[in-house]
Scaffold this active site. Structure first.
Site, mmCIF file in Angstrom:
data_model
loop_
_atom_site.group_PDB
_atom_site.id
_atom_site.type_symbol
_atom_site.label_atom_id
_atom_site.label_comp_id
_atom_site.label_asym_id
_atom_site.label_seq_id
_atom_site.Cartn_x
_atom_site.Cartn_y
_atom_site.Cartn_z
ATOM 1 N N TYR A 31 111.377 52.624 78.462
ATOM 2 C CA TYR A 31 110.710 53.443 77.432
ATOM 3 C C TYR A 31 110.387 54.834 77.998
ATOM 4 O O TYR A 31 110.729 55.866 77.398
ATOM 5 C CB TYR A 31 109.418 52.753 76.949
ATOM 6 N N ASP A 56 102.769 39.256 85.172
ATOM 7 C CA ASP A 56 102.651 40.705 85.025
ATOM 8 C C ASP A 56 103.876 41.290 84.308
ATOM 9 O O ASP A 56 104.960 40.701 84.325
ATOM 10 C CB ASP A 56 102.522 41.353 86.411
ATOM 11 N N LYS A 98 111.854 58.549 76.882
ATOM 12 C CA LYS A 98 111.016 59.667 76.425
ATOM 13 C C LYS A 98 111.197 60.878 77.353
ATOM 14 O O LYS A 98 111.242 62.026 76.896
ATOM 15 C CB LYS A 98 109.532 59.257 76.381
ATOM 16 N N GLY A 149 107.595 46.039 86.599
ATOM 17 C CA GLY A 149 107.492 47.483 86.905
ATOM 18 C C GLY A 149 106.238 48.136 86.349
ATOM 19 O O GLY A 149 106.229 49.340 86.082
ATOM 20 N N THR A 152 104.843 61.404 75.706
ATOM 21 C CA THR A 152 103.865 60.515 76.336
ATOM 22 C C THR A 152 103.585 60.899 77.790
ATOM 23 O O THR A 152 104.448 61.496 78.448
ATOM 24 C CB THR A 152 104.406 59.069 76.300
ATOM 25 N N ASP A 153 102.428 60.479 78.296
ATOM 26 C CA ASP A 153 102.126 60.714 79.719
ATOM 27 C C ASP A 153 102.946 59.792 80.624
ATOM 28 O O ASP A 153 102.979 59.982 81.835
ATOM 29 C CB ASP A 153 100.623 60.542 79.987
ATOM 30 N N GLU A 154 103.611 58.779 80.028
ATOM 31 C CA GLU A 154 104.360 57.828 80.862
ATOM 32 C C GLU A 154 105.544 58.486 81.569
ATOM 33 O O GLU A 154 106.095 57.926 82.512
ATOM 34 C CB GLU A 154 104.843 56.637 80.028
ATOM 35 N N ILE A 161 100.648 56.644 64.958
ATOM 36 C CA ILE A 161 100.159 58.024 65.116
ATOM 37 C C ILE A 161 100.704 58.911 63.997
ATOM 38 O O ILE A 161 99.984 59.734 63.417
ATOM 39 C CB ILE A 161 100.568 58.587 66.499
#
Ligand code: NAD
Ligand code: DAU
Length: 352
Positions: A160, A290, A164, A293, A135-137, A17
């Protein structure tokens, strides 16, 4: 007297980005001096900004935001008017195996920049700006309905996301405690050219190209909201110039896809582009263990940004995805440089 109206430091400008933001600012604002600070980690690549490296208003600085002495000197020497902070460890899977790298760069590195910015202006921050790209996370995971708003409580679920979220809290705390003028934007999943091929879309384009399996985590029914990277850069430009100090803006594509539906669309497009029989890429889909989390659904309400600053995505998903596929297929050399050496070790460890 300098011929430039502003000195702007953009961190992480050799990454995905950041390189699009740096290019936009260098080309659109010849009266700004743009400094691109990047440590050139595995994710940073100067090939991403090759086209602007000779621009008279551009300067690249190789350096690490975790190096306090270096950062303090850099800020004292240059007296930046504004910082647009993108440098970060950005891949969720890596944060699961190596959380400390994320805490160092995303939390401590951000604190180093805030301290240096504050000190370099002798606390006289008046018309300065620290713009933090997030971030939206940080909001965690949604159920089947609902959207993340700027007021949604933080609930980060991966190392992560937690790193953030911590950096967002630090930026706001410096605003409140020291009067540091700041803005924060929290964006959904970006896609486009120059993204390191560990993230879903470039990884799958590269794998399809090489007839390698497509590792779908879990049942594949996870939802993300996808935004073309240039539209993120344009949103940052709008917010930087017209946003309100101390405010947060959510940025998203109004474009939710389950991973499986997105992968099927990508497979269809790749079959066409590579002149392969319809349905052949889909056969590469393989369900794998998977992600630990794994957040089920992200979806952004970007209404505030639209209402207050008039921003809307300019590219439809179909257009953006086609541009993206074309970019990776016509940038073989870039892809080859990114996927040799340590990438091979990462891939083996992660997927074999
Ligand atoms: P990226 O991993 O592609 O690039 C990160 C850049 O930061 C690289 O050039 C790297 O060399 C540099 N960097 C890393 N650690 C550094 C350090 N210690 N010192 C100096 N430079 C360092 O990441 P990206 O996807 O371009 O994300 C950029 C920013 O946007 C991040 O802050 C990320 O959290 C945020 N963001 C990303 C997305 C997305 O979908 N990719 C969405 C929302 C927000
Ligand atoms: O929402 C914004 C975030 O989007 C950014 O903050 C992050 O920096 C960015 O990496 C991205 O995070 P995600 O974890 O959503 O992106 P990723 O491309 O890693 O994964 C997208 C979805 O695809 C997710 O549900 C996991 C799944 N996936 C991913 C990979 C790499 C797979 O099924 N298989 C894979 O091999």
């Amino acid at each position: 007297m300098s011929k430039f109206s502003k000195n702007i430091l953009i961190t992480g400008g050799a990454g995905f980005i950041g390189s699009h933001v740096v290019r936009l600012f260098v080309n659109k604002y010849p009266d700004y001096r743009i400094f691109n600070l990047d440590a050139l980690t595995y994710a940073g690549n100067l090939e991403n900004v090759k086209d602007i490296e000779q621009a008279p208003n551009y300067k690249f600085i190789k350096g690490n935001i975790n190096d306090i002495g270096f950062i303090n000197d850099l800020f004292n020497e240059n007296c930046f008017d504004a910082v647009i902070h993108l440098a970060a460890e950005s891949h969720v899977d890596r944060s699961i195996t190596n959380p400390n790298d994320f805490i160092e760069t995303n939390v401590l590195g951000t604190a180093n920049l805030l301290n240096a910015f504050k000190a370099s202006h002798k606390e006289n921050l008046g018309d300065k700006l620290f713009y933090h790209v997030s971030t939206d996370e940080v909001y965690g995971s949604l159920g089947k309905t609902g959207l993340f708003k700027e007021t949604t409580p933080y609930d980060p679920q991966s190392p992560y996301a937690a790193s953030k979220a911590s950096s967002d809290h630090l930026v706001r705390a410096y605003g409140n405690t020291y009067g540091l003028p700041f803005m924060i934007s929290n964006c959904s999943n970006n896609y486009g050219g120059n993204q390191f091929p560990e993230k879903l879309i470039p990884l799958f384009i590269n794998n399809i190209k090489h007839n390698k399996s497509l590792p779908v985590y879990g049942d594949g029914n996870y939802t993300r909201d996808w935004l073309y990277v240039l539209d993120h850069a344009l949103a940052i430009d709008e917010i930087f110039h017209k946003g309100t100090i101390g405010e947060t803006y959510n940025i998203g594509g109004f474009n939710e896809w389950t991973n499986l539906n997105l992968i099927k669309l990508l497979c269809e497009l790749m079959d066409k582009k590579l002149n392969r029989a319809k349905g052949s890429s889909e056969q590469l889909i393989t369900y794998v263990k998977d992600r630990a989390g794994h957040d089920r659904r992200y979806a952004i309400d970007a209404g505030k940004l639209n209402r207050e600053l008039g921003w809307m995505p300019s590219v439809t998903f179909e257009e953006g995805l086609e541009k993206t596929v074309d970019w990776y297929l016509s940038n073989d050399e870039w892809l080859e440089h990114m996927t040799t050496g340590t990438y091979q070790e990462y891939y083996k460890k992660m997927y074999n």
